[in-house]
Motif scaffolding. Structure first.
Motif, PDB file in Angstrom:
ATOM      1  N   PRO A 107      20.460  17.837 -43.566  1.00  0.00           N
ATOM      2  CA  PRO A 107      19.438  19.108 -42.801  1.00  0.00           C
ATOM      3  C   PRO A 107      18.189  19.330 -43.424  1.00  0.00           C
ATOM      4  CG  PRO A 107      21.705  19.641 -43.614  1.00  0.00           C
ATOM      5  CD  PRO A 107      21.827  18.456 -44.260  1.00  0.00           C
ATOM      6  N   GLU A 108      17.962  19.020 -44.739  1.00  0.00           N
ATOM      7  CA  GLU A 108      16.768  19.212 -45.344  1.00  0.00           C
ATOM      8  C   GLU A 108      16.220  18.207 -46.126  1.00  0.00           C
ATOM      9  OE1 GLU A 108      14.893  23.137 -47.443  1.00  0.00           O
ATOM     10  OE2 GLU A 108      16.620  23.311 -46.404  1.00  0.00           O
ATOM     11  N   TYR A 109      14.807  17.888 -46.165  1.00  0.00           N
ATOM     12  CA  TYR A 109      14.300  16.677 -46.689  1.00  0.00           C
ATOM     13  C   TYR A 109      12.918  17.199 -47.674  1.00  0.00           C
ATOM     14  CZ  TYR A 109      12.287  11.864 -47.636  1.00  0.00           C
ATOM     15  OH  TYR A 109      11.839  10.856 -48.080  1.00  0.00           O
ATOM     16  N   TRP A 110      12.849  17.137 -48.706  1.00  0.00           N
ATOM     17  CA  TRP A 110      11.402  17.642 -49.446  1.00  0.00           C
ATOM     18  C   TRP A 110      10.893  16.426 -49.836  1.00  0.00           C
ATOM     19  CZ3 TRP A 110      11.714  22.706 -52.416  1.00  0.00           C
ATOM     20  CH2 TRP A 110      12.211  23.841 -51.662  1.00  0.00           C
ATOM     21  N   ILE A 111       9.628  16.281 -49.556  1.00  0.00           N
ATOM     22  CA  ILE A 111       8.651  15.162 -50.432  1.00  0.00           C
ATOM     23  C   ILE A 111       7.935  15.695 -51.243  1.00  0.00           C
ATOM     24  CG2 ILE A 111       7.262  13.131 -50.091  1.00  0.00           C
ATOM     25  CD1 ILE A 111       8.554  12.860 -47.298  1.00  0.00           C
ATOM     26  N   GLN A 153      17.446  17.921 -34.647  1.00  0.00           N
ATOM     27  CA  GLN A 153      18.455  17.344 -33.813  1.00  0.00           C
ATOM     28  C   GLN A 153      18.894  16.180 -34.632  1.00  0.00           C
ATOM     29  OE1 GLN A 153      17.333  15.914 -29.917  1.00  0.00           O
ATOM     30  NE2 GLN A 153      15.530  17.165 -30.228  1.00  0.00           N
ATOM     31  N   ILE A 154      20.071  15.526 -34.120  1.00  0.00           N
ATOM     32  CA  ILE A 154      20.566  14.613 -34.819  1.00  0.00           C
ATOM     33  C   ILE A 154      19.286  13.077 -34.790  1.00  0.00           C
ATOM     34  CG2 ILE A 154      22.190  12.439 -34.754  1.00  0.00           C
ATOM     35  CD1 ILE A 154      24.280  14.509 -33.760  1.00  0.00           C
ATOM     36  N   TYR A 155      19.122  12.823 -35.985  1.00  0.00           N
ATOM     37  CA  TYR A 155      18.252  11.577 -36.120  1.00  0.00           C
ATOM     38  C   TYR A 155      16.725  12.102 -35.996  1.00  0.00           C
ATOM     39  CZ  TYR A 155      22.684   9.317 -35.226  1.00  0.00           C
ATOM     40  OH  TYR A 155      23.810   8.881 -35.208  1.00  0.00           O
ATOM     41  N   PHE A 156      16.312  13.179 -35.909  1.00  0.00           N
ATOM     42  CA  PHE A 156      14.890  13.631 -35.883  1.00  0.00           C
ATOM     43  C   PHE A 156      14.696  14.882 -36.943  1.00  0.00           C
ATOM     44  CE2 PHE A 156      11.755  16.183 -33.570  1.00  0.00           C
ATOM     45  CZ  PHE A 156      10.719  15.434 -33.463  1.00  0.00           C
ATOM     46  N   ILE A 185       5.318   5.249 -51.646  1.00  0.00           N
ATOM     47  CA  ILE A 185       4.805   6.160 -50.570  1.00  0.00           C
ATOM     48  C   ILE A 185       5.182   5.726 -49.168  1.00  0.00           C
ATOM     49  CG2 ILE A 185       2.460   6.493 -49.495  1.00  0.00           C
ATOM     50  CD1 ILE A 185       1.128   6.257 -52.098  1.00  0.00           C
ATOM     51  N   THR A 186       5.361   4.510 -48.854  1.00  0.00           N
ATOM     52  CA  THR A 186       5.654   4.315 -47.603  1.00  0.00           C
ATOM     53  C   THR A 186       7.345   4.479 -47.380  1.00  0.00           C
ATOM     54  OG1 THR A 186       3.958   2.483 -46.999  1.00  0.00           O
ATOM     55  CG2 THR A 186       5.997   2.325 -45.782  1.00  0.00           C
ATOM     56  N   LYS A 212      13.000   6.305 -46.026  1.00  0.00           N
ATOM     57  CA  LYS A 212      14.001   7.101 -46.459  1.00  0.00           C
ATOM     58  C   LYS A 212      14.147   8.375 -45.435  1.00  0.00           C
ATOM     59  CE  LYS A 212      13.939   6.257 -51.334  1.00  0.00           C
ATOM     60  NZ  LYS A 212      13.860   6.675 -52.876  1.00  0.00           N
ATOM     61  N   ARG A 213      13.089   9.043 -44.819  1.00  0.00           N
ATOM     62  CA  ARG A 213      12.885   9.729 -43.867  1.00  0.00           C
ATOM     63  C   ARG A 213      14.219   9.366 -42.664  1.00  0.00           C
ATOM     64  NH1 ARG A 213       8.943  13.840 -41.935  1.00  0.00           N
ATOM     65  NH2 ARG A 213       9.362  14.406 -39.509  1.00  0.00           N
ATOM     66  N   THR A 214      14.199   8.314 -42.440  1.00  0.00           N
ATOM     67  CA  THR A 214      14.839   7.870 -41.090  1.00  0.00           C
ATOM     68  C   THR A 214      16.113   7.579 -41.826  1.00  0.00           C
ATOM     69  OG1 THR A 214      13.256   6.492 -40.198  1.00  0.00           O
ATOM     70  CG2 THR A 214      15.280   5.711 -39.648  1.00  0.00           C
ATOM     71  N   GLU A 215      16.629   7.132 -42.893  1.00  0.00           N
ATOM     72  CA  GLU A 215      17.829   6.850 -43.439  1.00  0.00           C
ATOM     73  C   GLU A 215      18.400   8.488 -43.624  1.00  0.00           C
ATOM     74  OE1 GLU A 215      17.750   4.748 -47.068  1.00  0.00           O
ATOM     75  OE2 GLU A 215      16.736   3.029 -46.423  1.00  0.00           O
ATOM     76  N   TYR A 216      17.772   9.290 -44.157  1.00  0.00           N
ATOM     77  CA  TYR A 216      18.412  10.523 -44.246  1.00  0.00           C
ATOM     78  C   TYR A 216      18.773  11.517 -42.874  1.00  0.00           C
ATOM     79  CZ  TYR A 216      16.929   9.962 -49.157  1.00  0.00           C
ATOM     80  OH  TYR A 216      16.758   9.453 -50.464  1.00  0.00           O
ATOM     81  N   ALA A 217      17.792  11.033 -41.906  1.00  0.00           N
ATOM     82  CA  ALA A 217      17.980  11.728 -40.785  1.00  0.00           C
ATOM     83  C   ALA A 217      19.371  11.162 -39.905  1.00  0.00           C
ATOM     84  CB  ALA A 217      17.018  11.494 -39.693  1.00  0.00           C
ATOM     85  N   ASN A 218      19.483   9.564 -40.193  1.00  0.00           N
ATOM     86  CA  ASN A 218      20.800   9.018 -39.738  1.00  0.00           C
ATOM     87  C   ASN A 218      22.028   9.478 -40.454  1.00  0.00           C
ATOM     88  OD1 ASN A 218      19.355   7.566 -37.994  1.00  0.00           O
ATOM     89  ND2 ASN A 218      19.251   5.689 -39.459  1.00  0.00           N
ATOM     90  N   ARG A 219      21.783  10.083 -41.963  1.00  0.00           N
ATOM     91  CA  ARG A 219      23.109  10.761 -42.452  1.00  0.00           C
ATOM     92  C   ARG A 219      23.179  12.011 -42.164  1.00  0.00           C
ATOM     93  NH1 ARG A 219      25.306   9.334 -47.537  1.00  0.00           N
ATOM     94  NH2 ARG A 219      26.724  11.008 -46.808  1.00  0.00           N
TER      95      ARG A 219
END
Length: 82
Positions: free
Chosen positions: A40-44, A59-62, A23-24, A30-37
């Motif tokens: 463009p889109e992240y589904w949970i 925007q980059i990293y957000f 969960i965490t 992972k949200r932070t890791e994917y933003a750093n990479r």
């Protein structure tokens, strides 16, 4: 063996299936890791809470998450997982 150029290109979409032990990790780390990479889109997909959260890289990293998560009223059964 993957070609080097494949490893350098980020995917357009990442989908995570949340489990009790992740969960965490899925909602935060992972949200932070994917933003750093710059993915463009992240589904949970959260089967335990019957919801799918869709986030877009604003925007980059957000990431910004769609207002409210998509909820499903019937139990989602994934063969082999539930």
């Amino acid at each position: 063996m993957l070609l080097p150029e494949v490893l350098e290109t980020a995917p357009l979409l990442v989908v995570e299936l949340v489990s009790e032990g992740s969960i965490t990790t899925d909602y935060r780390r992972k949200r932070t890791e994917y933003a750093n990479r710059e993915i463009p889109e992240y589904w949970i997909i959260d089967v335990m809470n019957s919801k799918i959260c869709v986030s877009y890289l604003l925007q980059i990293y957000f990431y910004v998450t769609m207002r409210g998560c998509l909820c499903f009223s019937q139990k989602l059964e994934l063969h082999g997982y539930v």
